[in-house]
Design a protein around this motif. Structure first.
Motif, mmCIF file in Angstrom:
data_model
loop_
_atom_site.group_PDB
_atom_site.id
_atom_site.type_symbol
_atom_site.label_atom_id
_atom_site.label_comp_id
_atom_site.label_asym_id
_atom_site.label_seq_id
_atom_site.Cartn_x
_atom_site.Cartn_y
_atom_site.Cartn_z
ATOM 1 N N ARG A 1 0.840 -1.200 0.000
ATOM 2 C CA ARG A 1 0.000 0.000 0.000
ATOM 3 C C ARG A 1 0.871 1.244 0.000
ATOM 4 N N LEU A 2 0.446 2.236 -0.761
ATOM 5 C CA LEU A 2 1.075 3.550 -0.769
ATOM 6 C C LEU A 2 0.146 4.518 -0.066
ATOM 7 N N THR A 3 0.690 5.273 0.882
ATOM 8 C CA THR A 3 -0.109 6.230 1.630
ATOM 9 C C THR A 3 0.427 7.637 1.383
ATOM 10 N N SER A 4 -0.467 8.546 0.985
ATOM 11 C CA SER A 4 -0.075 9.921 0.686
ATOM 12 C C SER A 4 0.105 10.709 1.976
ATOM 13 N N PRO A 5 0.703 11.899 1.897
ATOM 14 C CA PRO A 5 0.846 12.738 3.095
ATOM 15 C C PRO A 5 -0.492 13.075 3.742
ATOM 16 N N ALA A 6 -1.576 13.069 2.947
ATOM 17 C CA ALA A 6 -2.906 13.365 3.490
ATOM 18 C C ALA A 6 -3.595 12.123 4.053
ATOM 19 N N GLY A 7 -2.933 10.970 3.984
ATOM 20 C CA GLY A 7 -3.489 9.754 4.554
ATOM 21 C C GLY A 7 -4.304 8.905 3.595
ATOM 22 N N LYS A 8 -4.351 9.287 2.316
ATOM 23 C CA LYS A 8 -5.070 8.483 1.328
ATOM 24 C C LYS A 8 -4.231 7.257 0.974
ATOM 25 N N GLN A 9 -4.885 6.072 0.937
ATOM 26 C CA GLN A 9 -4.176 4.833 0.652
ATOM 27 C C GLN A 9 -4.524 4.299 -0.730
ATOM 28 N N VAL A 10 -3.515 3.738 -1.394
ATOM 29 C CA VAL A 10 -3.691 3.152 -2.715
ATOM 30 C C VAL A 10 -3.091 1.749 -2.699
ATOM 31 N N GLN A 11 -3.882 0.761 -3.097
ATOM 32 C CA GLN A 11 -3.389 -0.615 -3.166
ATOM 33 C C GLN A 11 -2.608 -0.799 -4.459
ATOM 34 N N LEU A 12 -1.459 -1.461 -4.371
ATOM 35 C CA LEU A 12 -0.552 -1.570 -5.504
ATOM 36 C C LEU A 12 -0.476 -2.975 -6.068
ATOM 37 N N SER A 13 -0.110 -3.048 -7.339
ATOM 38 C CA SER A 13 0.236 -4.336 -7.935
ATOM 39 C C SER A 13 1.685 -4.635 -7.562
#
Length: 225
Positions: A141-153
């Protein structure tokens, strides 16, 4: 993924789970599953009940006797008696076909969290941080400075890990590709630009701020420090 329906397994569920960050092995029978389990540890088994060589409930009993692995039963049997039999037999979850890939993925993450497996494995650092962003190497998972998470391949994870380990430094396309292929042999070296493009869109669509990956003309890419 133990499922004898070739189309459902290889054309829908396995590709979708890989895209959502899972490392997946596919099996079409209980025997094939047992052989794969002997070759290495897995964290979870998605197990069809209607297998050609062994009833899924029987396979569940064997799994519970031999290994502490999470088991999600995935079957067309919707009766309460079958659900009770599966859950009482030790299944961590019982899903009835047809099921959306997103629901299966969420179920797997839930049972792995309950079993404390979400960050199991490598004892080295499991989170990389750069410019306020963080990358969970085990959770993909990648998490942005604002706390938004993105699931990765898997390919996206390997790409970002290489860039975030050396923020501000340009990495060549060849080095990035070699790094990915070393851990993901089936990766097509000509898809690197496509992976970067898709990742940028995924991050923006997920509500996070623009991904700080810069294209370096005639060289490759860099993580903007």
């Amino acid at each position: 993924m133990v499922e004898d329906d070739h189309e459902l397994r290889d054309q829908i569920l396995v590709p979708d789970l890989i895209d959502m960050g899972f490392d997946v092995q596919a099996a079409g029978s209980a025997l094939e599953m047992y052989r794969q389990l002997m070759r290495g540890r897995v964290d979870a088994v998605v197990l069809d009940v209607g297998l050609p060589d062994e009833d899924g409930f029987s396979a569940l009993v064997h799994l519970r006797q031999s290994d502490d692995v999470a088991v999600v039963l995935l079957t067309g049997r919707s009766g309460s008696a079958d659900q009770i039999r599966g859950l009482d037999g030790g299944a961590d979850a019982y899903l009835v076909k047809p099921v959306e890939s997103e629901v299966l993925a969420a179920t797997l993450r839930s049972v792995l969290r309950r079993r404390g497996r979400e960050t199991a494995g490598n004892a080295t650092a499991t989170v990389l941080k750069a410019s306020g962003w963080s990358l969970a190497l085990e959770g993909w998972r990648l998490t942005s400075p604002a706390g938004k998470q993105v699931q990765l391949s898997h390919a996206e994870l390997l790409l970002l890990a290489a860039l975030m380990r050396t923020p501000g430094a340009a990495m060549s396309r060849d080095d990035l590709t070699k790094n990915i292929v070393a851990q993901l042999p089936e990766f097509d070296p000509y898809r690197l630009e496509m992976v970067v493009h898709r990742l940028r869109r995924k991050v923006e669509d997920g509500g996070a701020q623009p991904l700080p990956v810069r294209s370096i003309r005639s060289i490759g890419y860099a993580w903007a420090s």
